[in-house]
Design an enzyme around this catalytic site. Structure first.
Site, PDB file in Angstrom:
ATOM      1  N   GLU A  52       1.173  -1.446  -0.122  1.00 18.20           N
ATOM      2  CA  GLU A  52       0.399   0.265   0.082  1.00 18.20           C
ATOM      3  C   GLU A  52       0.798   1.342   0.028  1.00 18.20           C
ATOM      4  O   GLU A  52       0.822   2.325  -0.298  1.00 18.20           O
ATOM      5  CB  GLU A  52      -0.933   0.536   1.097  1.00 18.20           C
ATOM      6  CG  GLU A  52      -2.375  -1.121   1.052  1.00 18.20           C
ATOM      7  CD  GLU A  52      -2.576  -1.452  -0.154  1.00 18.20           C
ATOM      8  OE1 GLU A  52      -2.701   0.155  -0.594  1.00 18.20           O
ATOM      9  OE2 GLU A  52      -3.141  -2.459  -0.457  1.00 18.20           O
ATOM     10  N   HIS A 112       1.389   2.914  -3.873  1.00 22.21           N
ATOM     11  CA  HIS A 112       0.638   2.893  -4.457  1.00 22.21           C
ATOM     12  C   HIS A 112       0.813   4.573  -3.709  1.00 22.21           C
ATOM     13  O   HIS A 112       0.593   5.578  -4.317  1.00 22.21           O
ATOM     14  CB  HIS A 112      -0.521   2.136  -3.414  1.00 22.21           C
ATOM     15  CG  HIS A 112      -1.534   1.181  -4.662  1.00 22.21           C
ATOM     16  ND1 HIS A 112      -0.801   1.326  -5.680  1.00 22.21           N
ATOM     17  CD2 HIS A 112      -1.374   0.252  -3.861  1.00 22.21           C
ATOM     18  CE1 HIS A 112      -1.629   0.454  -6.012  1.00 22.21           C
ATOM     19  NE2 HIS A 112      -1.751  -0.516  -4.805  1.00 22.21           N
ATOM     20  N   HIS A 170       3.093   6.447  -5.414  1.00 18.14           N
ATOM     21  CA  HIS A 170       3.097   6.645  -7.049  1.00 18.14           C
ATOM     22  C   HIS A 170       2.216   7.786  -6.193  1.00 18.14           C
ATOM     23  O   HIS A 170       2.315   8.830  -7.504  1.00 18.14           O
ATOM     24  CB  HIS A 170       1.759   5.241  -7.187  1.00 18.14           C
ATOM     25  CG  HIS A 170       2.123   5.024  -8.762  1.00 18.14           C
ATOM     26  ND1 HIS A 170       1.181   4.394  -9.449  1.00 18.14           N
ATOM     27  CD2 HIS A 170       2.363   6.674  -9.949  1.00 18.14           C
ATOM     28  CE1 HIS A 170       1.331   4.566 -11.151  1.00 18.14           C
ATOM     29  NE2 HIS A 170       1.762   5.726 -11.330  1.00 18.14           N
TER      30      HIS A 170
END
Length: 670
Positions: A462, A465, A468
């Site tokens: 996670e 992510h 990102h």
């Protein structure tokens, strides 16, 4: 008094004033934001000036700022800290929001302006990102049905509204089943369980107001129970309750909802001229077609099933040696796999877990981000939406980058699973805005909280992510961060998992909860050697789910999804002792919304790339090679959806990988 959701947020970093927001504020705020957005869109659509990129595309991007703020807060809270009032609001506003989006996509004057720009795109003098944004806006309108007219347009709107209602119902039914089931555990029932499982069961009992320890359907509690409990009768009862979520009959049964969703998706695709929903959905993904998805999954299925069958025979032999003269069942697999792992690798999760403290694993993720990308994290003391949530300011070279919120513990008000979301996306138009990124997990509480190795991998996943989102560096927030093809979005997250397995990371941060000593080298070697243990099981349960998802959406929609599920599994010769990772009634990835529908395969599609991408670091000079980190940030993490996914990966790696890297990474090929 001014509604705090509509007032200017003047607190630190422009965060929502969580301590001032009440559930009663959401309805009025949503109504006001919806009306404001429609008025703003009408202003763009009805402008007297000829369409330009600035007055139409950028004009449209300017619309809905208030709605984005309000929904950013609301949907984060609805998923991570639900209340009866928030559940009621979800039921009321999901169809309203769907109708609102349909009204915008159905605004013919607006679509005519967009289409005019698309037809003249070569003459507009757009830069690369602007050209990409124009293409995406035009494509989104087409795929939403903007070109439909009359009855077809009306039917498309009705379908979207109904799907929104059904997705909300599916999610809330699943949450209710997870929240309402528990199994009291006596002191005798706790025998044989390691201390961390007992502590988690006692904490779950306290959280639910029970008289003693309880087992719940939280993955962070039920999986270790299935792994460690020597009581086969209790394992069977717990497993059957876990896989029966959404299929218990009564008001929370999801089976008819799933059937209606699939039928409506098929109708939606047909209105747009597609053969089936899978063809519609996959058109914009890296895979492109159902055939390419099936080819990938089929290439992995055969070696995975062969490995799982061989493993099942060994586990059944262990079970028979224990005096249990029965066939290996799904509630037996984790228990006997754990015994086998201890025997073959001398690795015991009960001994490993004290080295995986939640706070130390957070520090490890932060440290890797610092060494790779120069990010620094400073804890913030701010009011957040729940006492369990924590926040950090993220900086680089002293400059503000983002706010990161971590919400790690399971609770009855939180839907299951783990996810990353953004309350605010990065962007530079119409003004610079820094992201507010949230990681939500469902780890068992403890003092201190201890993680399994899978939990630690989830945390890193996670956080990948989150990177990102945080490192995004684009002009328009519609292509920021994770706004990429679904089968590309898992690349950064799955790639970051590899850093958990870097020996120097574990040596530094895997320290014992009581002594503070680093993980012994012998244990570290065992952890890394056992990384691919039980991959036959894990691959089979995942690929079976992905193939069922694809079958649901390829061809005519099944009238009885459970029958279709059974048909697919029979054709695959699914091992009897392994269940799907997500059976239909609780397959939230597919039925809570359109996100992963026809797209559950995307984790594996991305894994093909993440294995290859980490190999690039190893080939270049190690996990923290600065040049590879620079390329990863430039071509993937900061680029968002500003280019096609394949172009981004080619810019990073220079070639596309084959499935061989994935099979080797999972230990399914030499």
């Amino acid at each position: 008094m001014t509604n705090p959701l509509l007032a200017e947020w003047t607190g630190p970093f422009g965060l929502p004033p969580f301590d001032a927001i009440e559930d009663a504020d959401f309805g009025p705020a949503l109504e006001a934001a919806l009306a404001e957005d429609l008025a703003e869109v009408a202003g763009v659509a009805d402008a007297a000036e000829p369409p330009t990129f600035a007055n139409t595309i950028e004009g449209l991007i300017r619309c809905g700022a208030t709605l984005d703020r309000v929904t950013g807060v609301f949907f984060n809270l609805a998923g991570s800290d639900s209340t009866p009032a928030r559940e009621a609001l979800m039921r009321e506003y999901s169809p309203k929001l769907a109708a609102h989006a349909a009204a915008i996509y159905g605004n013919r004057p607006l679509f005519d302006r967009i289409r005019s720009l698309w037809e003249r795109r070569e003459t507009l003098g757009l830069n690369d990102e602007q050209a990409r944004v124009l293409m995406l806006v035009h494509r989104n309108f087409i795929r939403a049905g903007a070109a439909l007219e009359g009855d077809d347009a009306a039917r498309m709107t009705a379908i979207k509204q109904r799907l929104a209602v059904l997705g909300t119902s599916f999610t809330q039914n699943l949450l209710a089943d997870e929240r309402d089931w528990s199994m009291p555990l006596s002191e005798a029932d706790l025998e044989g369980l390691p201390g961390f499982v007992v502590a988690a069961a006692r904490a779950a009992g306290e959280e639910r107001g029970a008289a003693g320890p309880v087992l719940t359907l939280s993955r962070s509690l039920i999986v270790p129970f299935l792994q460690f409990s020597p009581r086969r009768d209790l394992r069977e009862r717990a497993y059957k309750a876990w896989v029966a979520r959404g299929a218990g009959g009564g008001a929370t049964d999801n089976r008819e909802i799933a059937a209606e969703i699939l039928g409506l998706r098929q109708e939606r695709a047909a209105l747009l001229g597609y053969a089936d929903f899978a063809s519609y959905k996959l058109e914009t993904e890296m895979a492109g077609t159902p055939a390419k998805v099936r080819a990938l999954l089929s290439a992995v299925w055969a070696p995975a099933r062969a490995q799982a069958e061989a493993d099942a025979q060994l586990l059944e032999e262990r079970m028979h040696a224990d005096g249990v003269n029965a066939a290996l069942a799904p509630w037996d697999w984790r228990y006997y796999a754990g015994k086998r792992r201890k025997a073959e690798h001398d690795l015991d999760d009960a001994a490993l877990k004290p080295y995986l403290q939640l706070d130390r694993m957070i520090e490890a993720a932060f440290d890797c981000a610092n060494r790779l990308f120069g990010l620094e994290f400073r804890a913030l003391d701010l009011p957040l939406y729940h006492p369990d949530a924590r926040a950090w300011e993220v900086t680089r070279g002293g400059a503000h980058v983002a706010v990161f919120i971590g919400d790690y513990f399971a609770r009855g008000s939180k839907r299951s699973g783990a996810w990353c979301s953004a309350m605010r996306m990065q962007g530079k138009f119409p003004k610079v805005q820094h992201p507010v990124v949230v990681n939500v997990c469902n780890f068992a509480k403890g003092t201190p909280a201890l993680l399994s190795y899978d939990d630690a991998r989830t945390l890193f996943h996670e956080f990948g992510h989150a990177l990102h989102q945080m490192l995004s560096d684009v002009t328009y927030d519609m292509v920021a961060g994770t706004s990429v093809a679904r089968d590309f979005v898992e690349l950064p997250s799955q790639l970051f998992e590899h850093w958990l397995e870097v020996p120097e990371v574990l040596r530094r941060f895997a320290t014992h909860v009581e002594t503070g000593d680093a993980m012994p080298q012998e244990m570290l070697d065992k952890v890394l050697k056992a990384a691919n243990f039980d991959q036959g099981f894990q691959t089979v349960e995942y690929v079976a789910s992905a193939l069922v998802d694809l079958a649901f959406h390829e061809g005519a929609a099944p009238a009885v999804p459970m029958a279709k599920q059974a048909e697919v599994l029979a054709a695959l010769e699914m091992p009897a002792a392994i269940g799907m990772r997500h059976a239909t009634p609780h397959f939230a990835h597919v039925f809570a919304g359109d996100g992963y529908s026809s797209g559950y395969y995307s984790y594996m599609w991305s894994e093909v790339m993440d294995a290859d991408a980490f190999a690039a670091f190893e080939d270049a000079g190690g996990a923290f090679d600065p040049e590879m980190a620079r390329k990863l940030e430039k071509h993937i993490l900061s680029a968002g959806g500003s280019q096609e996914a394949e172009a981004l990966y080619l810019a990073f790696r220079g070639r596309m990988p084959g499935v061989e890297a994935l099979l080797k990474g999972r230990g399914l090929a030499s």
